[in-house]
Design an enzyme around this catalytic site. Structure first.
Site, PDB file in Angstrom:
ATOM      1  N   LEU A 133       1.015  -1.414  -0.120  1.00 20.19           N
ATOM      2  CA  LEU A 133      -0.031  -0.223   0.072  1.00 20.19           C
ATOM      3  C   LEU A 133       0.725   1.117   0.061  1.00 20.19           C
ATOM      4  O   LEU A 133       0.242   2.250  -0.381  1.00 20.19           O
ATOM      5  CB  LEU A 133      -0.958  -0.076   1.202  1.00 20.19           C
ATOM      6  N   GLY A 134       2.022   1.091   0.653  1.00 18.40           N
ATOM      7  CA  GLY A 134       2.910   2.066   0.626  1.00 18.40           C
ATOM      8  C   GLY A 134       4.271   1.914   1.338  1.00 18.40           C
ATOM      9  O   GLY A 134       4.339   0.869   1.763  1.00 18.40           O
ATOM     10  N   LYS A 135       5.191   3.149   1.248  1.00 16.70           N
ATOM     11  CA  LYS A 135       6.423   2.540   1.919  1.00 16.70           C
ATOM     12  C   LYS A 135       6.852   3.991   2.571  1.00 16.70           C
ATOM     13  O   LYS A 135       6.423   5.132   2.262  1.00 16.70           O
ATOM     14  CB  LYS A 135       7.456   2.241   1.163  1.00 16.70           C
ATOM     15  N   GLY A 136       7.708   3.726   3.706  1.00 21.14           N
ATOM     16  CA  GLY A 136       8.019   4.984   4.601  1.00 21.14           C
ATOM     17  C   GLY A 136       9.454   4.672   4.571  1.00 21.14           C
ATOM     18  O   GLY A 136      10.237   3.723   4.055  1.00 21.14           O
ATOM     19  N   LYS A 137      10.048   5.498   5.589  1.00 24.05           N
ATOM     20  CA  LYS A 137      11.289   5.519   5.880  1.00 24.05           C
ATOM     21  C   LYS A 137      12.065   4.233   6.383  1.00 24.05           C
ATOM     22  O   LYS A 137      13.107   3.651   5.763  1.00 24.05           O
ATOM     23  CB  LYS A 137      11.786   6.575   6.798  1.00 24.05           C
ATOM     24  N   PHE A 138      11.295   3.419   7.163  1.00 20.35           N
ATOM     25  CA  PHE A 138      11.761   2.397   7.986  1.00 20.35           C
ATOM     26  C   PHE A 138      11.192   1.021   7.371  1.00 20.35           C
ATOM     27  O   PHE A 138      11.406  -0.136   8.131  1.00 20.35           O
ATOM     28  CB  PHE A 138      11.754   2.636   9.177  1.00 20.35           C
ATOM     29  N   VAL A 189       4.115  -0.901   3.943  1.00 23.34           N
ATOM     30  CA  VAL A 189       2.649  -1.234   4.501  1.00 23.34           C
ATOM     31  C   VAL A 189       2.101  -1.937   3.348  1.00 23.34           C
ATOM     32  O   VAL A 189       2.021  -1.664   2.226  1.00 23.34           O
ATOM     33  CB  VAL A 189       1.800   0.078   4.900  1.00 23.34           C
ATOM     34  N   ASP A 232       3.317  16.045  14.639  1.00 25.05           N
ATOM     35  CA  ASP A 232       3.519  15.929  13.464  1.00 25.05           C
ATOM     36  C   ASP A 232       2.316  15.766  12.444  1.00 25.05           C
ATOM     37  O   ASP A 232       2.295  14.887  11.705  1.00 25.05           O
ATOM     38  CB  ASP A 232       4.439  14.556  13.348  1.00 25.05           C
TER      39      ASP A 232
HETATM   40  C1  LIG Z   1       6.214   2.389   6.547  1.00 24.93           C
HETATM   41  C2  LIG Z   1       5.023   3.314   6.207  1.00 24.93           C
HETATM   42  C3  LIG Z   1       4.341   3.343   5.062  1.00 24.93           C
HETATM   43  C4  LIG Z   1       3.570   4.549   5.463  1.00 24.93           C
HETATM   44  C5  LIG Z   1       2.610   5.276   4.705  1.00 24.93           C
HETATM   45  N1  LIG Z   1       1.454   4.316   4.264  1.00 24.93           N
HETATM   46  C6  LIG Z   1       0.344   4.343   5.103  1.00 24.93           C
HETATM   47  C7  LIG Z   1      -0.481   3.440   4.170  1.00 24.93           C
HETATM   48  C8  LIG Z   1      -1.873   2.788   4.537  1.00 24.93           C
HETATM   49  C9  LIG Z   1      -2.258   2.561   5.877  1.00 24.93           C
HETATM   50 CL1  LIG Z   1      -1.127   2.580   7.233  1.00 24.93          CL
HETATM   51  C10 LIG Z   1      -3.457   2.074   6.156  1.00 24.93           C
HETATM   52  N2  LIG Z   1      -4.660   2.087   5.215  1.00 24.93           N
HETATM   53  C11 LIG Z   1      -3.980   2.573   4.072  1.00 24.93           C
HETATM   54  N3  LIG Z   1      -4.806   2.304   2.732  1.00 24.93           N
HETATM   55  C12 LIG Z   1      -4.017   2.695   1.776  1.00 24.93           C
HETATM   56  C13 LIG Z   1      -4.581   3.010   0.414  1.00 24.93           C
HETATM   57  C14 LIG Z   1      -5.827   2.771   0.212  1.00 24.93           C
HETATM   58  N4  LIG Z   1      -5.969   2.972  -1.166  1.00 24.93           N
HETATM   59  C15 LIG Z   1      -7.049   2.925  -2.100  1.00 24.93           C
HETATM   60  N5  LIG Z   1      -4.691   3.150  -1.731  1.00 24.93           N
HETATM   61  C16 LIG Z   1      -3.795   3.174  -0.742  1.00 24.93           C
HETATM   62  C17 LIG Z   1      -2.604   3.509  -0.728  1.00 24.93           C
HETATM   63  N6  LIG Z   1      -2.891   2.806   2.349  1.00 24.93           N
HETATM   64  C18 LIG Z   1      -2.707   2.937   3.571  1.00 24.93           C
HETATM   65  C19 LIG Z   1       0.168   3.137   3.198  1.00 24.93           C
HETATM   66  N7  LIG Z   1       1.405   3.673   3.086  1.00 24.93           N
HETATM   67  N8  LIG Z   1       3.835   4.909   7.009  1.00 24.93           N
HETATM   68  O1  LIG Z   1       4.685   4.016   7.252  1.00 24.93           O
END
Ligand SMILES: Cc1cc(Cn2cc(-c3c(Cl)cnc4nc(-c5cn(C)nc5C)[nH]c34)cn2)no1
Length: 291
Positions: free
Chosen positions: A21-26, A29, A139
């Site tokens: 779903l995503g990536k952060g510094k460490f 997800v 933050d």
């Molecule tokens: C390591 C790290 C990466 C991130 C940033 N991040 C948060 C999410 C995330 C979370 Cl924690 C919870 N629900 C999510 N839903 C999405 C999402 C939904 N759609 C349709 N597209 C996305 C993308 N992302 C979510 C992903 N990355 N923080 O720490």
């Protein structure tokens, strides 16, 4: 049964891992589904090797778990549990169906006033809940806010949150844009540069500005941002309505004690104008006449 009725100890085999779903510094997800219940969640994976031992980051993750696990509010991303293996730490988080707010803001450039006002009202409600528990987020910025399936905001990433009052020890890195004067220039408040929940009021003002204008009020080079924050030196474009301008100016105040308190934010004319449902809508909800 939903995750929070589950046994407290979790392990990786309990989950089917879906798309990133995503990536952060460490870490990253992933979308995940708990096998026995079919419950959908977001699994945040942090690599221990990357959380330099003894640095502030390890403590931040511990605090993130401790604080976020005990919070229950519709505008705060839930943490259902956590577990670790030899190399990684896993945080079991609520899945926010519409993803990261900053991507919506970049795509739309800036939000219409009715949407910005509803978002600010939701943030004020979440911050009131946090402050009642003496938690400062510290933050608040679009990158740390997610959007739920019904379009509601969810504050996430409590890595920088602490219990008030606080004296910061971990070195700041990343954008200064959202930091209040008392955090960018210590000794400003005369005492040992400790600060309290009112730092989140400043950040709410910066967030309001960025929702309406599409960029942060003090965005500049590092040195200039520092200086402009310390002087609350910003200009609000003329397309921003007088009511919205009034709220921004009552939050971006150098003296923390003079910033508009959260209950007054929720009663501000700009918020009332865009957030209080019409009489008919309210009656419809209460099933009285008005249908
Ligand atoms: C390591 C790290 C990466 C991130 C940033 N991040 C948060 C999410 C995330 C979370 Cl924690 C919870 N629900 C999510 N839903 C999405 C999402 C939904 N759609 C349709 N597209 C996305 C993308 N992302 C979510 C992903 N990355 N923080 O720490």
């Amino acid at each position: 049964a939903p995750l929070y009725n589950q046994p407290r100890q979790f392990h990786l085999g309990m989950f089917e891992i879906g798309r990133p779903l995503g990536k952060g510094k460490f870490g990253r997800v992933y979308l995940a589904r708990e096998r026995s219940s079919g419950f959908i969640c977001a699994l945040k994976v942090l690599y221990k090797a990357e959380l330099q031992h003894g640095s502030g980051v390890e403590k931040q993750v511990r605090r993130e778990v401790e604080i976020q696990s005990n919070l229950r509010h519709p505008n705060i991303l839930k943490m259902y549990g956590h577990f670790h293996d030899s190399k990684r730490i896993f945080l079991i988080l609520e899945f926010a169906g519409r993803g990261e707010l900053y991507k919506h803001l970049r795509r739309e450039n800036r939000f219409p006033e009715w949407k910005a006002a509803q978002y600010v009202a939701q943030m004020a409600s979440a911050l009131r809940y946090l402050h009642r528990k003496h938690v400062i987020h510290r933050d608040i910025k679009p990158e740390n806010i997610l959007v739920g399936i019904h379009g509601e905001l969810k504050i996430s990433d409590f890595g920088w949150s602490v219990h008030a009052p606080n004296h910061r020890r971990t070195t700041l890195c990343g954008t200064l844009d959202y930091l209040p004067p008392e955090m960018v220039k210590p000794h400003g408040n005369g005492n040992d540069n400790s600060y309290d929940e009112k730092v989140d009021l400043w950040s709410l003002g910066v967030l309001t500005y960025e929702f309406l204008v599409g960029e942060a009020p003090f965005e500049d080079t590092m040195v200039m941002t520092h200086r402009r924050i310390a002087r609350a030196d910003m200009t609000i474009p003329s397309f921003v309505s007088p009511e919205a301008r009034d709220l921004i100016k009552k939050l971006l105040v150098l003296d923390p004690d003079k910033r508009l308190p959260l209950d007054a934010v929720q009663q501000h004319p700009w918020i009332i104008k865009h957030c209080v449902k019409g009489e008919r809508a309210t009656n419809r909800e209460k099933g009285r006449g008005g249908e």
